[in-house]
Design an enzyme around this catalytic site. Structure first.
Site, PDB file in Angstrom:
ATOM      1  N   VAL A 287      -6.322  19.166  33.282  1.00 56.40           N
ATOM      2  CA  VAL A 287      -6.233  19.083  34.742  1.00 56.40           C
ATOM      3  C   VAL A 287      -4.957  18.356  35.158  1.00 56.40           C
ATOM      4  O   VAL A 287      -4.271  18.738  36.106  1.00 56.40           O
ATOM      5  CB  VAL A 287      -7.471  18.365  35.314  1.00 56.40           C
ATOM      6  CG1 VAL A 287      -7.318  18.180  36.816  1.00 56.40           C
ATOM      7  CG2 VAL A 287      -8.725  19.144  34.994  1.00 56.40           C
ATOM      8  N   ALA A 288      -4.638  17.284  34.398  1.00 55.87           N
ATOM      9  CA  ALA A 288      -3.474  16.469  34.744  1.00 55.87           C
ATOM     10  C   ALA A 288      -2.187  17.275  34.643  1.00 55.87           C
ATOM     11  O   ALA A 288      -1.281  17.136  35.460  1.00 55.87           O
ATOM     12  CB  ALA A 288      -3.398  15.260  33.826  1.00 55.87           C
TER      13      ALA A 288
ATOM     14  N   GLU B 234      -1.228  22.533  39.954  1.00 56.57           N
ATOM     15  CA  GLU B 234      -2.031  23.516  40.701  1.00 56.57           C
ATOM     16  C   GLU B 234      -1.418  23.920  42.036  1.00 56.57           C
ATOM     17  O   GLU B 234      -1.491  25.067  42.451  1.00 56.57           O
ATOM     18  CB  GLU B 234      -3.448  22.980  40.954  1.00 56.57           C
ATOM     19  CG  GLU B 234      -4.304  22.830  39.715  1.00 56.57           C
ATOM     20  CD  GLU B 234      -4.149  21.457  39.086  1.00 56.57           C
ATOM     21  OE1 GLU B 234      -3.229  20.726  39.488  1.00 56.57           O
ATOM     22  OE2 GLU B 234      -4.923  21.119  38.174  1.00 56.57           O
TER      23      GLU B 234
ATOM     24  N   ASP C 127      -1.405  15.016  46.993  1.00 62.58           N
ATOM     25  CA  ASP C 127      -0.022  15.406  46.693  1.00 62.58           C
ATOM     26  C   ASP C 127       0.454  16.577  47.549  1.00 62.58           C
ATOM     27  O   ASP C 127       1.622  16.672  47.885  1.00 62.58           O
ATOM     28  CB  ASP C 127       0.108  15.827  45.219  1.00 62.58           C
ATOM     29  CG  ASP C 127       0.550  14.656  44.368  1.00 62.58           C
ATOM     30  OD1 ASP C 127       0.581  13.525  44.905  1.00 62.58           O
ATOM     31  OD2 ASP C 127       0.856  14.866  43.181  1.00 62.58           O
TER      32      ASP C 127
ATOM     33  N   ASP D  97      28.282  46.716  60.659  1.00 60.25           N
ATOM     34  CA  ASP D  97      27.485  47.240  61.764  1.00 60.25           C
ATOM     35  C   ASP D  97      27.385  48.763  61.772  1.00 60.25           C
ATOM     36  O   ASP D  97      26.441  49.320  62.270  1.00 60.25           O
ATOM     37  CB  ASP D  97      28.032  46.743  63.112  1.00 60.25           C
ATOM     38  CG  ASP D  97      29.529  46.968  63.257  1.00 60.25           C
ATOM     39  OD1 ASP D  97      30.098  47.673  62.401  1.00 60.25           O
ATOM     40  OD2 ASP D  97      30.125  46.452  64.208  1.00 60.25           O
TER      41      ASP D  97
ATOM     42  N   ASP E 172      33.633  40.865  59.709  1.00 57.20           N
ATOM     43  CA  ASP E 172      34.314  41.736  60.661  1.00 57.20           C
ATOM     44  C   ASP E 172      34.966  40.858  61.700  1.00 57.20           C
ATOM     45  O   ASP E 172      34.555  39.718  61.889  1.00 57.20           O
ATOM     46  CB  ASP E 172      33.282  42.591  61.410  1.00 57.20           C
ATOM     47  CG  ASP E 172      32.859  43.793  60.627  1.00 57.20           C
ATOM     48  OD1 ASP E 172      33.612  44.201  59.742  1.00 57.20           O
ATOM     49  OD2 ASP E 172      31.764  44.310  60.904  1.00 57.20           O
TER      50      ASP E 172
ATOM     51  N   ASP F 133      28.965  51.267  56.768  1.00 56.59           N
ATOM     52  CA  ASP F 133      28.980  49.919  56.206  1.00 56.59           C
ATOM     53  C   ASP F 133      27.853  49.688  55.214  1.00 56.59           C
ATOM     54  O   ASP F 133      27.860  48.700  54.478  1.00 56.59           O
ATOM     55  CB  ASP F 133      28.852  48.874  57.330  1.00 56.59           C
ATOM     56  CG  ASP F 133      30.157  48.689  58.070  1.00 56.59           C
ATOM     57  OD1 ASP F 133      31.211  48.980  57.471  1.00 56.59           O
ATOM     58  OD2 ASP F 133      30.129  48.263  59.234  1.00 56.59           O
TER      59      ASP F 133
ATOM     60  N   ILE G 145      -1.625  20.578  34.753  1.00 56.38           N
ATOM     61  CA  ILE G 145      -1.408  21.833  35.480  1.00 56.38           C
ATOM     62  C   ILE G 145      -0.948  21.559  36.915  1.00 56.38           C
ATOM     63  O   ILE G 145      -1.632  20.888  37.670  1.00 56.38           O
ATOM     64  CB  ILE G 145      -2.715  22.656  35.500  1.00 56.38           C
ATOM     65  CG1 ILE G 145      -3.102  23.013  34.065  1.00 56.38           C
ATOM     66  CG2 ILE G 145      -2.539  23.901  36.343  1.00 56.38           C
ATOM     67  CD1 ILE G 145      -4.436  23.691  33.951  1.00 56.38           C
TER      68      ILE G 145
ATOM     69  N   ASN H  80      -3.803  16.119  42.733  1.00 54.02           N
ATOM     70  CA  ASN H  80      -2.915  17.297  42.656  1.00 54.02           C
ATOM     71  C   ASN H  80      -3.077  18.229  43.844  1.00 54.02           C
ATOM     72  O   ASN H  80      -2.119  18.818  44.325  1.00 54.02           O
ATOM     73  CB  ASN H  80      -3.204  18.105  41.389  1.00 54.02           C
ATOM     74  CG  ASN H  80      -2.692  17.405  40.157  1.00 54.02           C
ATOM     75  OD1 ASN H  80      -2.049  16.360  40.273  1.00 54.02           O
ATOM     76  ND2 ASN H  80      -2.974  17.935  38.987  1.00 54.02           N
TER      77      ASN H  80
HETATM   78  P1  ATP Z   1      35.990  45.159  63.077  1.00 53.31           P
HETATM   79  O1  ATP Z   1      36.035  46.020  61.868  1.00 53.31           O
HETATM   80  O2  ATP Z   1      36.533  43.826  62.892  1.00 53.31           O
HETATM   81  O3  ATP Z   1      34.729  45.216  63.870  1.00 53.31           O
HETATM   82  P2  ATP Z   1      37.241  46.978  64.859  1.00 53.31           P
HETATM   83  O4  ATP Z   1      36.275  46.966  65.959  1.00 53.31           O
HETATM   84  O5  ATP Z   1      38.683  46.977  65.201  1.00 53.31           O
HETATM   85  O6  ATP Z   1      37.150  45.741  63.971  1.00 53.31           O
HETATM   86  P3  ATP Z   1      36.573  49.631  64.364  1.00 53.31           P
HETATM   87  O7  ATP Z   1      35.560  49.657  65.429  1.00 53.31           O
HETATM   88  O8  ATP Z   1      36.323  50.332  63.098  1.00 53.31           O
HETATM   89  O9  ATP Z   1      36.924  48.202  63.937  1.00 53.31           O
HETATM   90  O10 ATP Z   1      37.893  50.169  65.012  1.00 53.31           O
HETATM   91  C1  ATP Z   1      39.028  50.449  64.245  1.00 53.31           C
HETATM   92  C2  ATP Z   1      40.185  50.820  65.126  1.00 53.31           C
HETATM   93  O11 ATP Z   1      39.913  52.031  65.806  1.00 53.31           O
HETATM   94  C3  ATP Z   1      40.484  49.829  66.231  1.00 53.31           C
HETATM   95  O12 ATP Z   1      41.353  48.836  65.819  1.00 53.31           O
HETATM   96  C4  ATP Z   1      41.113  50.673  67.298  1.00 53.31           C
HETATM   97  O13 ATP Z   1      42.481  50.847  67.028  1.00 53.31           O
HETATM   98  C5  ATP Z   1      40.399  51.979  67.124  1.00 53.31           C
HETATM   99  N1  ATP Z   1      39.245  52.093  68.037  1.00 53.31           N
HETATM  100  C6  ATP Z   1      38.242  51.252  68.176  1.00 53.31           C
HETATM  101  N2  ATP Z   1      37.341  51.664  69.064  1.00 53.31           N
HETATM  102  C7  ATP Z   1      37.814  52.842  69.516  1.00 53.31           C
HETATM  103  C8  ATP Z   1      37.338  53.806  70.456  1.00 53.31           C
HETATM  104  N3  ATP Z   1      36.215  53.642  71.092  1.00 53.31           N
HETATM  105  N4  ATP Z   1      38.083  54.889  70.642  1.00 53.31           N
HETATM  106  C9  ATP Z   1      39.231  55.077  69.987  1.00 53.31           C
HETATM  107  N5  ATP Z   1      39.717  54.231  69.098  1.00 53.31           N
HETATM  108  C10 ATP Z   1      39.032  53.117  68.853  1.00 53.31           C
END
Ligand code: ATP
Length: 870
Positions: free
Chosen positions: A280-281, A285, A711, A607, A327, A611, A283, A707
């Protein structure tokens, strides 16, 4: 629904409207009729089954066996066995309750990151939990979305869907809103349908929900029902293994001691009692339950600082993170874009002022606005932005000059588009105008200029781009092309080429206030921040310098430069590179792997749709909660609900704290076990000396009581400790570091020996007067020394500092522990069940005094440690 029907027929059959969606009343009625859009969960184990499962733990089985054998060997002492059974039962109940709580809070967590759907209801765009979708809902789809239920495609702009989860086909399917020639086509060929659990990889579209919940195709596949399997972390597994090893070891020791005592002529009964007490001591638990709870509590705390942990092991990994790849847009910066400069070949760079802007600037911004999906709507005296901030900034600029999107839509009718994606870094739309067909392309200037026909001002435009980017502005270019008809081949190579350059605009995106401090704090804690961005290298460099990411001796490189590097070159240079600009999501995986090869633990943010490989490859994938796509969230270990870089550093701090607390708990609980084993073992060794028969100092019930009850309380409280104030001054924990590193094993050992020795002394002193007095004193010393010791363990700092008051739970645990101990000693019925003797004041003082010794000893060692560090 038939695939041969037109979209309009389906919409009518479902009693809905493509532009206004369902009314709230319709939604209510349909939800009552069809229920919610969710899959039936696998039935959970019943409470009884969970309770019984607690008894499958080998350690608990050893205890029950001990109780059973005791009653057979010595029926007179049945109360003892009964108490063992009661305590074990109590522990099992506690286990079920606590596990239930932990599971509930983790489930609540899962719900927080549950997918959402963008719908049109009552004429308005809304974001609702996917669970609330109903048949006939109009759902808007864009790249990165999970399809929330089955539906008929009503609009498709190059909509592509990855249906591999359902059909196994890994190539995304092009979707159409057209009627198909036939019905009864196989799942993979139903090109005008979208299916729940699949993912939009490209383009944009609208669908009308045709089925929900178990009626969805995925609901028909039995194996895909939601599984709420239990998740354990590597540390939990390791500790479970340690507990098992201790259990085995203890059986061996028990056998040895049993043999030893029999050999020394002690009766079989006595020898058996010692062996059971030892088992018992030894383990631990409460250990597994405590660790589960500490993890669950920690994860809950992280939610409060905006980090939702999706995969439990991430909590432990966080503490080892040494590289955070982030990013830029929205994570390091606010993603609140505002147009501040424009460039036109004839006018050069100008500050943007809506009130005084000329017609040329107005026209420039009109092209940008027409090529945007964002919207700006006046609401309650303010402008409400809907869509990507880069785009709404453009639309807002036009709006301020009196050109609104609805007005423009009267003259310009959009007919086709090539959606933006982070790899191409541009997008194109086609408009039907009075003068024929016009395509407008906007994107990164370096990219768009590369697709323009040669023109004389090209070098000047490039220079203007550079100048604006140096001021940390995000620069976009816009270009146009005329067409006789919409081209058949809507490929980027075909469409986004031979363009005519129009101009540039520069927008500011200020850094988030808290980020600079977070980066400095991370650096202090041995964590390096790396910026990875799609933006231009000059813009990225300016912001990275400002935030303290790019320091002297370090450099920024661009995606194309990275592509040109061999793996060896990257490996040789990676330590010097702090900024990667103009990268495509595909580059991220390479960066993660390169750092990992250097032995680092890497956190990575993301995002977009593309990615997810990087989020999966990283040790800690962090998805954005606000701007992140469903796909990114699905691949991530953690979701940042505020999209903020600083949250990652908070989470690392919490992660380090949680790991620390688990280590403290293990130290606390195992040193207690060692103390107990030594007490029993020591007494039995001394008893081998002729004339020194000491008997058994503590009965199994006493040990179990300590235990599992006295504890466990402080152990839970220690699990609630805030991270040590200097926790971010330490270097990250190496990922192969043993759990018992930095002297933890040694500390457990000597503190266990100390507690065991004190308990034995207490016993021997009392045993001179009577065995029961000795036993009571040993019980008091052991239980109280643990309660005192919990304050030693709570922090590495002296208890004579203000940290002693910082954890109210620990004080509560201490008070309850002392109270329970008094109950056992002084409530007659309990006292007799626990074979307690009434102690006179001198006995009591000795027992309590000995219990206090660990505080003094540990204080001295802490002082010595502090002095040696100075
Ligand atoms: P991060 O990767 O840091 O989020 P980000 O927003 O610049 O940066 P993306 O959204 O991939 O990355 O955009 C890449 C590039 O594309 C931008 O730097 C810009 O030149 C161009 N871009 C971003 N949004 C648009 C859009 N809505 N229409 C046209 N070109 C765009």
């Amino acid at each position: 629904m038939k695939t041969s029907q037109t979209a309009q027929e389906v919409i009518e059959e479902l009693g809905t409207d493509l532009s206004a969606g369902l009314t709230e009343q319709q939604v209510k009625e349909r939800t009552e009729r069809y229920g919610y859009n969710e899959l039936q969960e696998v039935k959970k184990d019943s409470l009884l089954k969970r309770f019984l499962l607690q008894f499958t733990d080998p350690l608990i089985i050893v205890l029950i066996l001990a109780a059973l054998i005791s009653i057979i060997v010595d029926p007179g002492e049945w109360i003892d066995s009964l108490i063992i059974v009661i305590v074990v039962l109590f522990n099992a109940i506690l286990g079920v309750v606590q596990e239930n709580n932990a599971e509930k809070s983790l489930e609540a967590l899962k719900k927080m990151s549950a997918p959402q759907a963008k719908v049109i209801r009552g004429g308005q765009k809304k974001v609702i939990p996917s669970r609330e979708l109903t048949v006939g809902d109009v759902v808007l789809l864009e790249a990165g979305d999970f399809i929330p239920s089955d539906g008929r495609i009503a609009e498709s702009f190059n909509l592509q869907i990855d249906e591999s989860a359902l059909t196994g086909e890994s190539v995304p399917v092009n979707k159409t809103s057209e009627a198909l020639g036939q019905d009864d086509v196989p799942l993979g060929d139903r090109k005008n349908m979208a299916f729940s659990s699949t993912v939009v990889t490209y383009g944009r579209g609208t669908m009308v929900v045709t089925a929900i919940g178990m009626e969805n195709e995925v609901g028909k596949i039995a194996g895909m029902l939601m599984n709420s399997g239990k998740e354990t972390t590597p540390l939990q597994n390791k500790l479970a293994q340690i507990s098992k090893t201790i259990g085995m070891l203890c059986l061996v020791i028990c056998a040895v001691v049993f043999g030893m005592e029999m050999f020394s002529g002690m009766g079989i009964l006595e020898a058996f009692k010692t062996a059971v007490a030892l088992a018992v001591a030894a383990i631990p638990e409460g250990l597994a339950t405590v660790v589960t709870i500490v993890l669950a509590l920690g994860v809950n705390k992280m939610v409060k600082c905006n980090a939702i942990v999706r995969k439990l092991p991430a909590v432990e990994t966080l503490g080892s993170a040494s590289i955070v790849c982030s990013d830029k847009t929205g994570t390091l910066t606010q993603n609140k874009m505002t147009v501040v400069k424009t460039y036109l070949p004839e006018a050069g760079i100008q500050d943007f002022k809506a009130e005084t802007a000329g017609t040329d600037v107005k026209e420039l911004m009109r092209w940008f606005t027409l090529c945007s999906d964002g919207e700006v709507i006046p609401e309650a005296g303010k402008l409400k932005m809907i869509g990507d901030p880069t785009e709404t900034a453009l639309v807002e600029a036009s709006y301020k000059m009196g050109e609104t999107k609805p007005e423009l839509a009267k003259t310009y009718v959009r007919s086709e588009e090539l959606a933006f994606d982070s790899s191409r870094k541009m997008m194109t739309v086609f408009y039907q105008t009075d003068d024929g067909i016009l395509s407008i392309t906007k994107g990164g200037p370096d990219i768009v200029l590369g697709r323009c026909e040669n023109f004389t001002g090209k070098a000047a435009a490039e220079e203007a781009n550079e100048t604006m980017a140096k001021d940390a502005l995000r620069v976009l270019a816009v270009a146009v092309r005329r067409w006789d008809a919409i081209p058949e081949n809507l490929d980027s190579e075909n469409v986004e080429n031979h363009l005519t350059f129009v101009g540039l605009c520069g927008m500011i995106d200020p850094p988030r206030d808290e980020v600079r401090d977070a980066i400095a704090q991370a650096k202090h804690g041995g964590i390096r921040t790396i910026m990875i961005t799609g933006d231009h290298v000059v813009t990225a460099t300016a912001i990275a310098k400002n935030l303290g990411i790019l320091e002297p001796g370090q450099k920024a490189i661009s995606g194309p430069e990275l592509s040109a590097m061999s793996d060896e070159e990257l490996e040789a240079q990676i330590e010097q590179i702090s900024v990667y600009a103009r990268v495509a999501p595909e580059h991220k995986v390479r960066i993660v792997k390169a750092w990992q090869d250097k032995g680092h633990v890497v956190a990575m943010t993301g995002d977009g749709v593309n990615d997810s490989p990087a989020l999966k490859a990283a040790d800690i994938g962090c998805a954005m909660g606000i701007t992140g796509t469903d796909v990114a969230k699905g691949a991530a270990d953690m979701v940042l609900t505020d999209d903020n870089f600083a949250t990652i550093i908070h989470a690392v701090r919490q992660g380090r704290g949680i790991y620390d607390n688990i280590r403290k708990d293990v130290q606390f609980l195992l040193s207690s076990n060692i103390g107990e084993v030594l007490t029993i073992f020591g007494a039995s060794c001394i008893s081998l000396i002729p004339g020194w028969n000491l008997g058994v100092p503590l009965m199994p019930v006493h040990l179990l009581w300590i235990n599992l009850i006295t504890d466990s309380l402080p152990a839970f409280a220690i699990g609630m400790e805030e991270p040590e104030p200097d926790i971010m001054n330490r270097k990250p924990r190496s990922k192969d570091e043993s759990f018992f590193a930095h002297g933890l094993g040694w500390t457990i050992a000597w503190q266990g020996v100390m507690i065991g020795t004190l308990t034995l002394i207490s016993y021997i002193l009392g045993n001179r007067d009577a065995h029961e007095i000795g036993m009571t004193m040993a019980f008091v010393t052991l239980a109280l020394s643990q309660l005192f010791h919990s304050f030693n363990v709570k922090s590495e700092h002296s208890i004579f500092s203000k940290q002693i008051f910082s954890n109210k739970y620990l004080w509560g645990a201490f008070a309850v522990g002392v109270g329970l101990q008094l109950l056992v000693m002084y409530v007659p019925f309990l006292a007799s069940a626990f074979s307690m003797a009434a102690l006179d004041p001198s006995h009591l003082m000795i027992a309590v005094g000995l219990a206090f010794v660990p505080v003094i000893v540990v204080e001295i060692t802490k002082l010595a440690h502090r002095m040696s560090q100075r």
